[in-house]
Write a protein that holds these residues in place. Structure first.
Motif, PDB file in Angstrom:
ATOM      1  N   PHE A  68      -5.675  -2.772  -1.064  1.00  0.00           N
ATOM      2  CA  PHE A  68      -6.906  -2.213  -1.143  1.00  0.00           C
ATOM      3  C   PHE A  68      -7.505  -2.073   0.166  1.00  0.00           C
ATOM      4  O   PHE A  68      -8.234  -1.053   0.680  1.00  0.00           O
ATOM      5  CB  PHE A  68      -7.695  -2.988  -2.066  1.00  0.00           C
ATOM      6  N   PHE A  69      -7.136  -3.243   0.991  1.00  0.00           N
ATOM      7  CA  PHE A  69      -7.764  -3.253   2.379  1.00  0.00           C
ATOM      8  C   PHE A  69      -7.175  -1.963   3.021  1.00  0.00           C
ATOM      9  O   PHE A  69      -8.034  -1.276   3.869  1.00  0.00           O
ATOM     10  CB  PHE A  69      -7.073  -4.546   3.189  1.00  0.00           C
ATOM     11  N   ARG A  70      -5.930  -1.692   2.941  1.00  0.00           N
ATOM     12  CA  ARG A  70      -5.481  -0.536   3.806  1.00  0.00           C
ATOM     13  C   ARG A  70      -5.908   0.866   3.472  1.00  0.00           C
ATOM     14  O   ARG A  70      -6.317   1.829   4.216  1.00  0.00           O
ATOM     15  CB  ARG A  70      -3.865  -0.334   3.641  1.00  0.00           C
ATOM     16  N   GLU A  71      -6.281   0.914   2.135  1.00  0.00           N
ATOM     17  CA  GLU A  71      -6.938   2.188   1.764  1.00  0.00           C
ATOM     18  C   GLU A  71      -8.505   2.229   2.236  1.00  0.00           C
ATOM     19  O   GLU A  71      -8.996   3.257   2.821  1.00  0.00           O
ATOM     20  CB  GLU A  71      -7.095   2.305   0.130  1.00  0.00           C
ATOM     21  N   MET A  72      -9.221   0.944   2.200  1.00  0.00           N
ATOM     22  CA  MET A  72     -10.510   1.170   2.989  1.00  0.00           C
ATOM     23  C   MET A  72     -10.417   1.361   4.264  1.00  0.00           C
ATOM     24  O   MET A  72     -11.448   2.052   4.957  1.00  0.00           O
ATOM     25  CB  MET A  72     -10.976  -0.416   2.602  1.00  0.00           C
TER      26      MET A  72
ATOM     27  N   ALA B  14     -10.138   4.869   4.915  1.00  0.00           N
ATOM     28  CA  ALA B  14     -11.356   5.929   4.808  1.00  0.00           C
ATOM     29  C   ALA B  14     -12.418   5.380   5.956  1.00  0.00           C
ATOM     30  O   ALA B  14     -13.108   6.433   6.421  1.00  0.00           O
ATOM     31  CB  ALA B  14     -12.212   5.343   3.408  1.00  0.00           C
ATOM     32  N   VAL B  15     -12.567   4.236   6.241  1.00  0.00           N
ATOM     33  CA  VAL B  15     -13.327   3.889   7.464  1.00  0.00           C
ATOM     34  C   VAL B  15     -12.869   4.580   8.678  1.00  0.00           C
ATOM     35  O   VAL B  15     -13.767   5.038   9.453  1.00  0.00           O
ATOM     36  CB  VAL B  15     -13.757   2.222   7.357  1.00  0.00           C
ATOM     37  N   LEU B  16     -11.784   4.485   8.997  1.00  0.00           N
ATOM     38  CA  LEU B  16     -11.248   5.117  10.316  1.00  0.00           C
ATOM     39  C   LEU B  16     -11.497   6.678  10.228  1.00  0.00           C
ATOM     40  O   LEU B  16     -11.963   7.091  11.267  1.00  0.00           O
ATOM     41  CB  LEU B  16      -9.578   4.709  10.188  1.00  0.00           C
ATOM     42  N   ARG B  17     -11.314   7.545   9.159  1.00  0.00           N
ATOM     43  CA  ARG B  17     -11.609   8.684   8.973  1.00  0.00           C
ATOM     44  C   ARG B  17     -12.936   9.181   9.316  1.00  0.00           C
ATOM     45  O   ARG B  17     -13.497   9.778  10.160  1.00  0.00           O
ATOM     46  CB  ARG B  17     -11.287   9.320   7.821  1.00  0.00           C
TER      47      ARG B  17
ATOM     48  N   LYS C 123       0.134   3.316   8.081  1.00  0.00           N
ATOM     49  CA  LYS C 123      -0.129   4.754   7.303  1.00  0.00           C
ATOM     50  C   LYS C 123      -0.014   6.005   8.322  1.00  0.00           C
ATOM     51  O   LYS C 123      -0.900   5.965   9.076  1.00  0.00           O
ATOM     52  CB  LYS C 123      -1.464   4.482   6.678  1.00  0.00           C
ATOM     53  N   ALA C 124       0.770   6.578   8.006  1.00  0.00           N
ATOM     54  CA  ALA C 124       1.071   8.039   8.841  1.00  0.00           C
ATOM     55  C   ALA C 124      -0.123   8.627   9.039  1.00  0.00           C
ATOM     56  O   ALA C 124      -0.539   9.300   9.940  1.00  0.00           O
ATOM     57  CB  ALA C 124       2.349   8.704   8.514  1.00  0.00           C
ATOM     58  N   GLU C 125      -0.737   8.998   7.892  1.00  0.00           N
ATOM     59  CA  GLU C 125      -2.085   9.562   7.890  1.00  0.00           C
ATOM     60  C   GLU C 125      -2.921   9.136   8.969  1.00  0.00           C
ATOM     61  O   GLU C 125      -3.714   9.936   9.495  1.00  0.00           O
ATOM     62  CB  GLU C 125      -2.544   9.624   6.401  1.00  0.00           C
ATOM     63  N   ASN C 126      -3.089   7.862   9.048  1.00  0.00           N
ATOM     64  CA  ASN C 126      -3.926   7.404  10.195  1.00  0.00           C
ATOM     65  C   ASN C 126      -3.656   7.569  11.578  1.00  0.00           C
ATOM     66  O   ASN C 126      -4.507   8.067  12.386  1.00  0.00           O
ATOM     67  CB  ASN C 126      -3.801   5.688   9.936  1.00  0.00           C
TER      68      ASN C 126
ATOM     69  N   GLU D  46     -16.146  -3.185  11.174  1.00  0.00           N
ATOM     70  CA  GLU D  46     -16.864  -2.091  10.139  1.00  0.00           C
ATOM     71  C   GLU D  46     -16.333  -2.098   8.892  1.00  0.00           C
ATOM     72  O   GLU D  46     -17.334  -1.967   7.830  1.00  0.00           O
ATOM     73  CB  GLU D  46     -16.405  -0.723  11.032  1.00  0.00           C
ATOM     74  N   ILE D  47     -15.330  -2.495   8.576  1.00  0.00           N
ATOM     75  CA  ILE D  47     -14.607  -2.714   7.227  1.00  0.00           C
ATOM     76  C   ILE D  47     -15.545  -4.025   6.598  1.00  0.00           C
ATOM     77  O   ILE D  47     -15.858  -3.563   5.374  1.00  0.00           O
ATOM     78  CB  ILE D  47     -12.986  -2.961   7.194  1.00  0.00           C
ATOM     79  N   GLN D  48     -15.434  -5.074   7.299  1.00  0.00           N
ATOM     80  CA  GLN D  48     -16.495  -6.121   6.783  1.00  0.00           C
ATOM     81  C   GLN D  48     -17.777  -5.889   6.372  1.00  0.00           C
ATOM     82  O   GLN D  48     -18.293  -6.102   5.382  1.00  0.00           O
ATOM     83  CB  GLN D  48     -16.191  -7.321   7.745  1.00  0.00           C
ATOM     84  N   ARG D  49     -18.491  -4.952   7.290  1.00  0.00           N
ATOM     85  CA  ARG D  49     -19.626  -4.690   7.083  1.00  0.00           C
ATOM     86  C   ARG D  49     -19.879  -3.879   5.708  1.00  0.00           C
ATOM     87  O   ARG D  49     -20.546  -4.000   4.978  1.00  0.00           O
ATOM     88  CB  ARG D  49     -20.240  -4.048   8.411  1.00  0.00           C
ATOM     89  N   LYS D  50     -18.903  -2.740   5.795  1.00  0.00           N
ATOM     90  CA  LYS D  50     -18.877  -1.951   4.528  1.00  0.00           C
ATOM     91  C   LYS D  50     -18.705  -2.670   3.151  1.00  0.00           C
ATOM     92  O   LYS D  50     -19.256  -2.420   2.173  1.00  0.00           O
ATOM     93  CB  LYS D  50     -18.107  -0.749   4.523  1.00  0.00           C
TER      94      LYS D  50
END
Length: 158
Positions: free
Chosen positions: A47-51, A54-57, A76-79, A27-31
């Motif tokens: 950058f990858f971890r931020e993306m 966002a995609v996970l959310r 990332k604890a938020e994930n 999904e990340i690669q597609r976006k």
């Protein structure tokens, strides 16, 4: 952790349950319109971890999905909080030798560049406890993907 069977087992679970499988890396690669190695090389891991976050959310807001995350998604604890709050989380694990034999020299794994064995051992050490928030943990060492999927479904249905 990479090489534990997330995508393979996720495919079987999706077929069994009728849920959609979302492979987060795909999904990340597609976006991004780019491969993960290219994202790492051109924009960096941060950058990858931020993306990824966002995609996970976004994906977690969908109904009836099975999400196969990348092994580093838990960094990332938020994930972790998002996954635990919005679903039933399964952590797949395997011994180091199984992981090493499964990932081999896969060029699509930028975190393993420069020596698979050393990198896998380092990642296992660095990520100790990172997957402990999961509702269920299944060791895939020496098991078929079908056996792992059955074990997960048994835990889920209980």
């Amino acid at each position: 952790m990479m090489g534990t069977g997330k995508s393979t087992v996720g495919t079987l679970l999706a077929a069994e349950t009728g849920h959609e499988l979302v492979d987060l890396d795909l999904e990340i690669q597609r976006k991004a319109g780019s491969t993960i190695p290219d994202i790492f090389a051109n924009k960096g891991e941060a950058f990858f971890r931020e993306m990824e976050n966002a995609v996970l959310r976004e994906v977690l807001q969908r109904d009836r999905v099975i999400v196969a995350t990348g092994g580093g998604c838990v960094l990332k604890a938020e994930n972790c909080k998002e996954m635990a709050a919005n679903g039933w989380v399964v952590s797949l694990k395997a011994d180091a030798e199984s992981i090493i034999s499964r990932v081999g020299d896969d060029p699509n794994r930028p975190l393993l560049a420069g020596g698979v064995r050393e990198r896998v051992m380092r990642l296992l050490d660095e990520r100790k406890g990172a997957y402990d928030f999961a509702h269920c943990t299944v060791d895939t060492t020496g098991k078929s993907a079908a056996d792992v999927a059955s074990e997960i479904l048994m835990h889920y249905r209980v």
